[in-house]
Design an enzyme around this catalytic site. Structure first.
Site, PDB file in Angstrom:
ATOM      1  N   GLU A  96      -6.130  -8.600  -7.159  1.00  0.00           N
ATOM      2  CA  GLU A  96      -7.428  -8.509  -7.826  1.00  0.00           C
ATOM      3  C   GLU A  96      -7.586  -7.243  -8.656  1.00  0.00           C
ATOM      4  O   GLU A  96      -8.466  -7.169  -9.521  1.00  0.00           O
ATOM      5  CB  GLU A  96      -8.551  -8.582  -6.783  1.00  0.00           C
ATOM      6  CG  GLU A  96      -8.686  -9.970  -6.171  1.00  0.00           C
ATOM      7  CD  GLU A  96      -9.783 -10.057  -5.132  1.00  0.00           C
ATOM      8  OE1 GLU A  96     -10.181  -8.994  -4.601  1.00  0.00           O
ATOM      9  OE2 GLU A  96     -10.233 -11.175  -4.841  1.00  0.00           O
ATOM     10  N   GLU A 127       6.810 -12.157  11.250  1.00  0.00           N
ATOM     11  CA  GLU A 127       6.224 -10.861  11.584  1.00  0.00           C
ATOM     12  C   GLU A 127       7.100 -10.080  12.559  1.00  0.00           C
ATOM     13  O   GLU A 127       6.957  -8.866  12.689  1.00  0.00           O
ATOM     14  CB  GLU A 127       4.828 -11.026  12.162  1.00  0.00           C
ATOM     15  CG  GLU A 127       4.772 -11.654  13.541  1.00  0.00           C
ATOM     16  CD  GLU A 127       3.333 -11.690  14.059  1.00  0.00           C
ATOM     17  OE1 GLU A 127       3.065 -10.958  15.028  1.00  0.00           O
ATOM     18  OE2 GLU A 127       2.521 -12.436  13.496  1.00  0.00           O
TER      19      GLU A 127
END
Length: 311
Positions: A96, A127
């Protein structure tokens, strides 16, 4: 209905306490017996805990912003590392910044365990890969900043990334909801968000993630302000890539200068659509070419360019 046992404060092996995010919240013990409105009210109440948790770490966050700004001005980059929800939030924040602040690709980068596929699908065991984290951070250097995002504070992917980044001289930070995070020793800056137990036990996509998102919003926005990507409270670096944003740039120019929309539109066209140049030219009372030069000389800062124009 009896209340479930809430004394789940240690790992199964009994060696150390569970992260607070894995404990059970007494207020939600009868969650499945509540109405939808009651569930939503409880979630909303706990979200306020996230806001308070962020308020408590603002001094540490400000220090990280200031340190990062200095490195950023020297050409350094910022990298977020996370898995699951944390990784997605980092990628979102980085993405963004490009249109909002006309940020060059590669200056703030989000890395997620499992790669792009993990943005929309769970990638099993990603992960847990220390090696993948190390590979993701392999190109970092002394002017860079590596920020690990791990609610539990124990994610191996994040640990691998922080270890490599720190060895390369990068400044490392950890954002976690665990005051006893295993990865804390790998971070130069540790930001602990005291969000506690989740309404849905262990679901860190709830208030732990809410607090993390607030930290990322605050960090990146304050960083962009610090390095001159705004002027006053205006998005003067916005990239006008569609009609909505083209209209916005005209409004911003009008707000910044007091010009009528038609005059602002004409000035913006004269500046080849460069909003900062148009603002400095109008407010500073100088020619377009001179405004453009001052903007370039002052690293894109409208405030600094105007200060020189007024001398």
């Amino acid at each position: 209905m009896s209340t479930p046992d809430l004394l789940l404060d240690r790992r199964p092996d009994g060696e150390r306490p569970l992260p607070p995010t894995e404990e059970r919240l007494e207020a939600s013990a009868e969650l499945d017996a509540k109405s939808s409105l009651e569930v939503l009210r409880l979630l909303n109440a706990e979200d306020r805990v996230a806001v308070e948790a962020v308020d408590a770490v603002l001094p540490q966050l400000a220090g990280l912003v200031d340190l990062t700004a200095g490195r950023f001005r020297r050409g350094g980059t910022v990298h977020y590392f996370g898995a699951g929800t944390s990784g997605r939030l980092g990628v979102l924040d980085a993405a963004e910044l490009l249109p909002t602040f006309n940020l060059e690709p590669g200056r703030v980068v989000g890395h997620i365990a499992g790669g792009a596929a993990a943005l929309v699908n769970a990638v099993e065991d990603a992960e847990d890969s220390d090696a993948e984290g190390r590979a993701a951070a392999a190109d970092l250097g002394p002017d860079d900043v590596a920020i690990g995002l791990a609610a539990s504070g124990n994610t191996p992917y994040v640990g691998g990334a922080l270890a490599v980044a720190r060895a390369a001289g990068a400044h490392t930070a950890l954002v976690s909801s665990n005051p006893h995070a295993d990865l804390a020793h790998l971070a130069d800056t540790v930001i602990v968000l005291e969000t506690g137990a989740e309404v849905l036990t262990g679901s860190t996509r709830l208030k732990a993630a809410t607090a993390e998102k607030l930290v990322l919003n605050g960090f990146s926005t304050a960083l962009m302000v610090a390095v001159g990507r705004t002027w006053s409270n205006l998005m003067v670096s916005v990239v006008a890539t569609n009609d909505k944003l083209r209209h916005r740039t005209v409004r911003i120019l009008a707000d910044a200068t007091g010009l009528q929309p038609a005059a602002a539109r004409q000035l913006l066209a004269s500046a080849d659509g460069e909003l900062k140049t148009a603002i400095v030219a109008a407010v500073g009372g100088i020619e377009i070419d001179e405004a453009r030069r001052l903007i370039a000389e002052h690293g894109g800062s409208v405030r600094d360019a105007l200060a020189e124009a007024s001398r």
